[in-house]
Every structure is written in structure tokens, then in C-alpha cells.
Design an enzyme around this catalytic site. Structure first.
Site, PDB file in Angstrom:
ATOM      1  N   GLU A 183       0.822  -1.223   0.000  1.00  0.00           N
ATOM      2  CA  GLU A 183       0.000   0.000   0.000  1.00  0.00           C
ATOM      3  C   GLU A 183       0.857   1.274   0.000  1.00  0.00           C
ATOM      4  OE1 GLU A 183      -2.976  -0.191   3.111  1.00  0.00           O
ATOM      5  OE2 GLU A 183      -4.071  -1.768   2.054  1.00  0.00           O
ATOM      6  N   GLU A 302      -5.498  -8.476  -0.204  1.00  0.00           N
ATOM      7  CA  GLU A 302      -6.229  -8.206   1.049  1.00  0.00           C
ATOM      8  C   GLU A 302      -7.687  -7.965   0.690  1.00  0.00           C
ATOM      9  OE1 GLU A 302      -4.685  -5.280   3.813  1.00  0.00           O
ATOM     10  OE2 GLU A 302      -2.624  -5.766   3.224  1.00  0.00           O
TER      11      GLU A 302
HETATM   12  O1  AHR Z   1      -5.177  -5.805   7.153  1.00  0.00           O
HETATM   13  C1  AHR Z   1      -5.091  -4.638   7.910  1.00  0.00           C
HETATM   14  C2  AHR Z   1      -4.394  -3.513   7.167  1.00  0.00           C
HETATM   15  O2  AHR Z   1      -5.195  -3.103   6.097  1.00  0.00           O
HETATM   16  C3  AHR Z   1      -3.088  -3.862   6.513  1.00  0.00           C
HETATM   17  O3  AHR Z   1      -2.015  -3.747   7.379  1.00  0.00           O
HETATM   18  C4  AHR Z   1      -2.980  -2.859   5.421  1.00  0.00           C
HETATM   19  O4  AHR Z   1      -2.241  -3.323   4.326  1.00  0.00           O
HETATM   20  C5  AHR Z   1      -4.420  -2.509   5.082  1.00  0.00           C
HETATM   21  O5  AHR Z   1      -4.620  -1.162   5.074  1.00  0.00           O
END
Ligand code: AHR
Length: 519
Positions: A183, A302
């Protein structure tokens, strides 16, 4: 695709045409991977709990391994997440009594480093899953990333690979898939940079790493969310600069129901379809510009539901080790949406080759531990079905279902203006060698049963129903607790006899799996 709208008196029925010769793609099993970040109680008290009577001699929680092992999860991403962008992997290797305690930037916690790369690799080995490792491209750079690759993948004979052997692991780990940062467009990210700077850094890291081990694949950071104003321009810049050094572009998506608007919430699989369609366009555009035969796919590394534990103490570790962070409690409607998101991933399996449910244990997770046991949250069940049944080829399914309008809340504005959402969302898979079919069916109708007629074409006929289960219930807000661990769990559903035309009765607000044998 789910498009047509019925307006006659058969509106509660849906028609589904499945033809086993009409395929989307072979499903890459890595689309049902997991994610383990150093944050909250994910690692410590989650998978690693030395001293607990539930742990083995290495400190691994056996009950957690026993809950995960039957899922046969193909891969787990590690160590972050936001954590990785200020992580020095060297802190987590070597004798544990010499490892430093460090303040963690992302979650304002204390990282004890008692669990690190070697422990993660042993844990993966124990679980029977592959590691997917993220490198720090926030406060570190290509050099440190290449050194971690050397530590993990090179045979002994060079100094850092020899360190691994000295730490008790002479054989290389052979990590195949590497995330080039996490990110990096997020204002919250340690070492956040502009798209151009990130792209240069990721290109350099990818080139160095593939130079050391040409067998690896890499994931470039795409936008961390489609909400940021830089989406999808960030992705275009990264793709254009990094094209030859990456195999995947990452996407992240967390669904929310802040307005307690269940019909809109349950539609978010459709939004995910729209985002993937945008990536299709972008990837084709860059590929054409480059006149390239190289292919870059999407790594949805994610995704989950996450909106309750988003602020205050839920995200601030207050300089504690293993604080309670992001401990989202999942209810029935969350599980239904997770089912819908699984359908979207399967429907797009030609483009999405990797995806990770975020996360695994305690932190926005299907599993929650306490001192004495492990609890399965509602979202565990649809994920377990996907891993168990959705194998082989994803079929190009045609669904005719009545639709309903959704409010724009929570969705991308341009998409939402015209949004009509089908009540019924269906995907199907065919495992040729096992002679099995799987159908995953979401009924978004909160009030009524929906009849779904499956018409099978393509010369393959279902011969028997091997399994048919549904997740449903009267209370969409019901959730499991340590005291009542089975409030939300799958129930057997009556299935029609196996034949060319099978009519399922899907309960109101339900997600259903049917596994069929074929002749
Ligand atoms: O999964 C929680 C957080 O969400 C992670 O650390 C990040 O990559 C995302 O913003």
C-alpha cells in the site's frame, strides 16, 4: 453475468444456464490464500503462543493449526500489511534472546520479534501451505529486499544464505511469490512515496530479486483502495514503469456496512466485479501500449469485511505487545457477503490469480483465540467451502434473476448511479479429474426464498448430490461467541435429485454450496 430483469409472476425464480464447455479459466488455487500480519494478536496469541498448554514445543498453537489444516489453504502472505513498511527482517532472525524489541510504526505497538522469518517458514511447513513474503519498500529499499531473498532462497555458499544455515535452516525455503512493498500510496504508510518514486523503487527491487532467483514472481503495489483520488492513475504509472519486473498488481478491498444498509452491503460483490473490470481495462491498455506478450494479473492480496474496528483503541496498540487490534466480530450478513465476494473472485479467475482473505487469526479474522480454545467466526464457513469445493475450472454461468436497486452508500458513485443488483448470484466450477461440480449460490433476498433452476449443458450430467449446505438464519446480526460458538454455522439443505435440470430452493438471506458428482 447476472443481468436480466424479470418482471412477471415468476420473479422469485432464477434461471441459470451452465455449460461445462463454457469456461472462464482454470482456477489458480492461490485465490483462496490467507494473510498473517505482525499486528494485534494475529501472530502472538494467535498462531504463536509459547507457554500456552495449547502450543507445541515451538510455540505454535496446535488448536489454530488444527482449525486451519483442513482448509488446505494454499498460501499465506506475511509479515504485512502496513507493518512491513517499517520492518527490518534482520530483527526477526537469529537467537531469540538477542532479538530487539521495537516500536511498531503502523499500529503503535511493541514488536518483540520472537516470531520472524524462520518461525513463519516452519509454521507454513507445519500447516502445509506456501509462504508469500512482502518486502519493506517504505523505510528500506531494493538492497534489503534482495538480502531477504538471499536469506530465503539461495543455497548456502554466500554470506546471508549461510546465516540462514547458521540459524538452523540449511535448505533454502524457495519462496515463490514476493510482494514489492505494501500500500505504498496510502497516506498512513511508513515511507509513502509518489507513484513515480515507488515505481522506480519497485522496478529496481524486482530486477535485483529476479536476478538472484529467476524462478520467483513479484507483485507490484497497486492502489491500496479505489477510494483514494490517485486510483487508478497510480496503478497505470506503476504498471507502465514496472511491467517487465512484475507478474501481478495488487488490489485491496475491505467492505463496509457503516449505514447498516444490508441490501447495499450484500451488493458489494458487484462492486468488486466493477473494480476488477477496471483492472482488466488498465492491464489490457498497458499491455497493448507495450506490445508485450508478458502478462500481469491481479493479486487481490487483502480483502474482507472491515468497518467496525477501524479507529481509536481498535487501531492503536498504545505501545503494548500483542494488543487487541481490529478484533472485528463477524455476523451472518458478513458471512453472506464473504460468500458473494468469493463468487466474484471465482467469476474473474482469468484475471485474478492470487487473493488473500485478510486476515487469519484474531485480527479481522475467521478464527479467534482465547487462552483455552479457538472460535470459528461466521466468515470461516464460506471460505472453507470455497477451499474445499471450488476447484478446477470456473464456468461461464448465465444467470437470469430479478434485480433490486441499491443506494449509492458505500459504493463508487459512477457505478452506483445505475446499480441494479441481482437477488441471486451464482458461480459454478468443474473439477474434471475428480468428476465433480460445485455451485455456490447467494440469495440476497432478505425476505423470501428464491427458486433457482440450474440447466446443465455440455454433455456432462450430474449423477448425484454429494453435499448441499446453506448458511442462513432469522437474525442477520447473529454471531458466534466462546459461550455460544454455533449460532452461525452451515446447515444441511434439501437438494433436488441430480439431473440435467435441478431446482434449488434457496432460503431467504442465504449462501449455499452444492457439490455434485458427474457421469
Ligand atoms: O489488514 C489490515 C491492514 O489493512 C493492513 O495492514 C494494510 O495493508 C491494510 O490497510
Amino acid at each position: 453475468m447476472n443481468t436480466a430483469q424479470s418482471i412477471d409472476d415468476t420473479a422469485y425464480k432464477a434461471q441459470v444456464d451452465l455449460h461445462t464447455e463454457h469456461r472462464v479459466a482454470a482456477i489458480d488455487e492461490r485465490i483462496f490464500s490467507g494473510f498473517l500480519e505482525h499486528m494485534g494478536r494475529a501472530v502472538y496469541e494467535g498462531v504463536f503462543d509459547p507457554g500456552s498448554p495449547l502450543s507445541d514445543e515451538r510455540g505454535f498453537r496446535r488448536d489454530v493449526i488444527d482449525a486451519l489444516a483442513p482448509l488446505r489453504m494454499p498460501m499465506v502472505r506475511y509479515p504485512g500489511g502496513n507493518f512491513v513498511s517499517n520492518y527490518d527482517w534482520r530483527d526477526g532472525v537469529g537467537p531469540s534472546d538477542r532479538r530487539p524489541r521495537r516500536p511498531d510504526f503502523a499500529w503503535r505497538s511493541i514488536e518483540t520479534n520472537q516470531f520472524g522469518t524462520d518461525e513463519f517458514m516452519s509454521w507454513c511447513h507445519e500447516l502445509g501451505t506456501d509462504p508469500m513474503v512482502a518486502v519493506n519498500l517504505g523505510t528500506a529499499g531494493p538492497q534489503q529486499a534482495a538480502e531477504l531473498l538471499e536469506y530465503c532462497n539461495l543455497p548456502t555458499g554466500t554470506s546471508i544464505a549461510d546465516e540462514r544455515a547458521a540459524n538452523g535452516h540449511p535448505e533454502p525455503y524457495g519462496v515463490k511469490l514476493w510482494c514489492l512493498g505494501n500500500e505504498m500510496d496510502g497516506p498512513w504508510q511508513a515511507g509513502r512515496v509518489s507513484a513515480a518514486t515507488y515505481a522506480e523503487r519497485a522496478s529496481a527491487a524486482g530486477a535485483l530479486m529476479k536476478g538472484l532467483d529467476p524462478t520467483i514472481e513479484t507483485v507490484g503495489c497497486g492502489s491500496s483502495t479505489n477510494w483514494l483520488p490517485t486510483y487508478p492513475e497510480w496503478d497505470r504509472i506503476v504498471l507502465e514503469e514496472c511491467w517487465n519486473h512484475i507478474d501481478y498488481i495488487s488490489a485491496h478491498h475491505y467492505s463496509r456496512n457503516d449505514d447498516d444498509d444490508t441490501p447495499s452491503f450484500l451488493s458489494q460483490g458487484v462492486e468488486l466485479d466493477a473494480i476488477i473490470t477496471q483492472y482488466r481495462g488498465l492491464l489490457d491498455h498497458v499491455s497493448a501500449l507495450k506490445r508485450s506478450f508478458h502478462r500481469v494479473h491481479v493479486s487481490f492480496d487483502e480483502w474482507n469485511v472491515w468497518y467496525r474496528a477501524r479507529s481509536g483503541q481498535a487501531t492503536n496498540g498504545q505501545r503494548q505487545a500483542a494488543p487487541r487490534l481490529l478484533e472485528e466480530v463477524y455476523n451472518l450478513e458478513d458471512a453472506l457477503l464473504v460468500g458473494g465476494l468469493i463468487n466474484t473472485l471465482l467469476r474473474n479467475s482469468d484475471r485474478v490469480r492470487v487473493a488473500c482473505l485478510a486476515q487469519l487469526v484474531n485480527v479481522i479474522a475467521p478464527l479467534v483465540t482465547n487462552r483455552t480454545t479457538v472460535l470459528r467466526q461466521s466468515i470461516y464457513f464460506p471460505y472453507a467451502w470455497a477451499l474445499r469445493y471450488a476447484r478446477g475450472q470456473s464456468l461461464d454461468v448465465r444467470v437470469e434473476s430479478e434485480t433490486y436497486p441499491i443506494s449509492t452508500a458505500g459504493l463508487q458513485a459512477d457505478f452506483a448511479r445505475t446499480a441494479q443488483v441481482p437477488f441471486v448470484d451464482i458461480v459454478a466450477t468443474q473439477d474434471g479429474p475428480a468428476k465433480q461440480l460445485c455451485v455456490l449460490m447467494l440469495n440476497r433476498d432478505l425476505d423470501g426464498e428464491r427458486e433457482v433452476a440450474l440447466e446443465w449443458g455440455g454433455g456432462v450430467r450430474p449423477s448425484s448430490v454429494l453435499a448441499c449446505e446453506t448458511l442462513t438464519g432469522p437474525d442477520l446480526k447473529a454471531f458466534n461467541t466462546f459461550e455460544q460458538p454455533r449460532r452461525v454455522e452451515p446447515q444441511r439443505l434439501d437438494a433436488p435429485a441430480a439431473s440435467e435440470r435441478m431446482v434449488f430452493k434457496l432460503p431467504a438471506r442465504s449462501y449455499t454450496v452444492a457439490q455434485l458428482a458427474v457421469h
